[in-house]
Design an enzyme around this catalytic site. Sequence first.
Site, PDB file in Angstrom:
ATOM      1  N   CYS A  87       0.811  -1.043  -0.046  1.00  0.00           N
ATOM      2  CA  CYS A  87      -0.175  -0.035  -0.049  1.00  0.00           C
ATOM      3  C   CYS A  87       1.029   1.391   0.071  1.00  0.00           C
ATOM      4  O   CYS A  87       0.391   2.256  -0.528  1.00  0.00           O
ATOM      5  CB  CYS A  87      -0.985   0.062   1.379  1.00  0.00           C
ATOM      6  SG  CYS A  87      -1.557  -1.618   1.736  1.00  0.00           S
ATOM      7  N   CYS A  94      -5.161  -2.604  -0.900  1.00  0.00           N
ATOM      8  CA  CYS A  94      -6.236  -3.582  -0.834  1.00  0.00           C
ATOM      9  C   CYS A  94      -7.376  -3.312  -2.151  1.00  0.00           C
ATOM     10  O   CYS A  94      -8.108  -2.540  -1.735  1.00  0.00           O
ATOM     11  CB  CYS A  94      -6.821  -4.318   0.346  1.00  0.00           C
ATOM     12  SG  CYS A  94      -5.385  -5.052   0.992  1.00  0.00           S
ATOM     13  N   CYS A 105      -2.284   2.492   3.186  1.00  0.00           N
ATOM     14  CA  CYS A 105      -2.944   1.570   3.907  1.00  0.00           C
ATOM     15  C   CYS A 105      -3.970   2.062   4.979  1.00  0.00           C
ATOM     16  O   CYS A 105      -3.769   3.436   5.595  1.00  0.00           O
ATOM     17  CB  CYS A 105      -1.807   0.831   4.837  1.00  0.00           C
ATOM     18  SG  CYS A 105      -2.471  -0.640   5.372  1.00  0.00           S
ATOM     19  N   ASP A 106      -4.757   1.339   5.706  1.00  0.00           N
ATOM     20  CA  ASP A 106      -6.110   1.677   6.267  1.00  0.00           C
ATOM     21  C   ASP A 106      -5.836   2.890   7.173  1.00  0.00           C
ATOM     22  O   ASP A 106      -6.672   3.806   7.053  1.00  0.00           O
ATOM     23  CB  ASP A 106      -6.562   0.629   6.911  1.00  0.00           C
ATOM     24  CG  ASP A 106      -6.996  -0.409   5.953  1.00  0.00           C
ATOM     25  OD1 ASP A 106      -6.695  -0.405   4.993  1.00  0.00           O
ATOM     26  OD2 ASP A 106      -7.580  -1.440   6.525  1.00  0.00           O
ATOM     27  N   LYS A 107      -5.082   2.887   8.501  1.00  0.00           N
ATOM     28  CA  LYS A 107      -5.128   3.865   9.197  1.00  0.00           C
ATOM     29  C   LYS A 107      -4.596   4.998   8.867  1.00  0.00           C
ATOM     30  O   LYS A 107      -4.600   6.187   9.700  1.00  0.00           O
ATOM     31  CB  LYS A 107      -4.529   3.254  10.541  1.00  0.00           C
ATOM     32  CG  LYS A 107      -5.263   1.977  11.010  1.00  0.00           C
ATOM     33  CD  LYS A 107      -6.622   2.030  11.166  1.00  0.00           C
ATOM     34  CE  LYS A 107      -7.344   0.614  11.568  1.00  0.00           C
ATOM     35  NZ  LYS A 107      -7.034  -0.312  10.370  1.00  0.00           N
ATOM     36  N   ASP A 156      -2.125  -3.405   7.806  1.00  0.00           N
ATOM     37  CA  ASP A 156      -3.150  -4.398   8.482  1.00  0.00           C
ATOM     38  C   ASP A 156      -3.241  -5.691   7.744  1.00  0.00           C
ATOM     39  O   ASP A 156      -3.464  -6.791   8.553  1.00  0.00           O
ATOM     40  CB  ASP A 156      -4.324  -3.643   8.224  1.00  0.00           C
ATOM     41  CG  ASP A 156      -4.862  -2.559   8.937  1.00  0.00           C
ATOM     42  OD1 ASP A 156      -3.688  -2.098   9.511  1.00  0.00           O
ATOM     43  OD2 ASP A 156      -6.042  -2.292   9.017  1.00  0.00           O
ATOM     44  N   SER A 174     -12.077  -6.041   9.455  1.00  0.00           N
ATOM     45  CA  SER A 174     -11.271  -5.494   8.018  1.00  0.00           C
ATOM     46  C   SER A 174     -12.675  -4.885   7.374  1.00  0.00           C
ATOM     47  O   SER A 174     -13.584  -5.775   7.299  1.00  0.00           O
ATOM     48  CB  SER A 174     -10.626  -6.379   7.533  1.00  0.00           C
ATOM     49  OG  SER A 174     -10.397  -6.358   6.052  1.00  0.00           O
ATOM     50  N   GLU A 233      -8.835  -6.129  14.447  1.00  0.00           N
ATOM     51  CA  GLU A 233      -9.466  -6.544  13.329  1.00  0.00           C
ATOM     52  C   GLU A 233      -9.652  -8.155  13.120  1.00  0.00           C
ATOM     53  O   GLU A 233      -8.329  -8.417  13.532  1.00  0.00           O
ATOM     54  CB  GLU A 233      -9.207  -6.169  11.651  1.00  0.00           C
ATOM     55  CG  GLU A 233      -9.172  -4.499  11.782  1.00  0.00           C
ATOM     56  CD  GLU A 233      -8.992  -4.065  10.179  1.00  0.00           C
ATOM     57  OE1 GLU A 233      -8.292  -4.901   9.544  1.00  0.00           O
ATOM     58  OE2 GLU A 233      -9.023  -2.953  10.072  1.00  0.00           O
TER      59      GLU A 233
END
Length: 557
Positions: free
Chosen positions: A48, A193, A121-123, A80, A470, A444
């Site tokens: 990511c 993702c 990435c996510d956070k 993640d 997730s 998650e």
Amino acid sequence: MEISSRNVVEGTARSPHRAMYKAMGLTDDDLSKPFIGVCHTGNEATPCNIHLGRLAQKAKEGVLEGGATPREFSTIAVSDGIAMGHEGMKSSLVSREVIADSIELMVRAHQYDGLVGIAGCDKSLPGTMMAMTRLNLPSVFVYGGTIMPGILDGRELTIVDVYEAVGAYDAGKLSLEGLKNIENTACPNAGSCGGMFTANTMASISEAIGLALPGSASPPAEDDRREKIVYDSGKACAKLLELNVRPSDILTFEAFENAITMLNAVGGSTNGILHLLALANEAKIKLTYDDFERVRKKTPHLADMKPGGNYVMNSLDKIGGIPFVLKKLDDKGLLHGNCLTVTGKTIHENLESINIPELEQNIVKSIDNPIHNVGTAVILKGTLAPDGAVIKTAGAEMTKFTGKARVFDREEDAFDAVSKGEIEEGNVVVIRYEGPKGGPGMREMLATTAAIVGQGLGKKVAMVTDGRFSGGTRGLMVGHIAPEAFVGGPLAFVKEGDEISINTEDNSIDLHVSSEELAKRKNQWSRPKPNYTSGALAKYASLVGSAAQGAITTPIV
């Protein structure tokens, strides 16, 4: 407007400071211009983020073209996907706060005048946006872009397919060779993702809420357009500095309603709820679960996106991306089109200037013929979650479920039970002490939920947890149970075999145990010892609040 960087570089007393800058190649002309921080979360921890340092160079070029001086810096980002399913995932949500704090410290320390934030990435997406909001300097958010799908036997794959393949292998439904083929194919290059998981959800929200340039969310990480997007974002930030447009001008209550509308229209991740609550806190906007439900009930679910649907972000990009979705919503009066954005124009003005050809496609449905008439980011309340819980119904075919509790005090124990075939049809898998304080870090549960789906139990069991899911999770999986078990929420008092019911039609989640019995169990309960007593996780646990308020950390004063 006040140019904070002048505090650092003007006057004879700042000669040492200028000397430090000149050591890095800056001239007096460079130092005479406003300074814009170009922050990225690039690292080798995850695909990511692997390319973000390169993208930052293009953003710097845009800042220069806009007449300002760029100063690049980086911050952390947790993968993640790689942290999933083990102790490492406890660090993920904590990293959101560390990212926001570290960006704040860098900008305050060096007195930058604006900020371009590039995240993958996510956070790192909400963490970057939280910092922008807290600092309230002219800022533009840029997403690093989605990964391309892997192709195996004509089927598009994402990382979630690999997790679900593990469950299929454990159940004897997939050979080791088949698992290896999926592993080798699913993630072909750089990018986040590929489905409408958390990163792509928050990227979509960044456009809807006005912090990112129109059309910036959907182009893939490896697409040539991505470099132009970050260049344009750098230039746009310099323009915002001229206009004195700040996040506080953009992040109104109506802008948050637009974000919630987008979350539901694309069938986005439940993490979007958590992150929007945290972002609203930074913006000093009062946002509650009631607001999410009110907006959800008038928002149709339009985009047929994985994991609940059939398409990946790259497919959405090919038909016009997030502006295509926004335009459908705006045309039907489902957006606050007058909300200001980082272009200096409103959402409606942005959409008027974008030409989106009408193509034959099945990815985004019409408002009149949606996938679901109402949105999919659902808030539940009841005797098991008095303060609320969340579920994404885009990936759940059932609307009601009643079953017997299988109780686990940590995710690893639940995953082991799933792997050994010990979870049966009609079970409600309860995973507790994984909340913001109890985990800490609200892990998650994709490894466990994907294993359940991979074993063919996705429509036969449910799960409830005070942890998170997730964006890749699908099925009747309820997270963010509040109050969490560690602070004495009802989840702490569930016993093996207790009956639990979930109903997304009436927004309820109930533990069918008498109030007298619950009171008895509460009197017999004692809080477990914390998992960490020092370090970052212990600090986080001491400051973090409920998931129902975004799992934000509040200073003790």
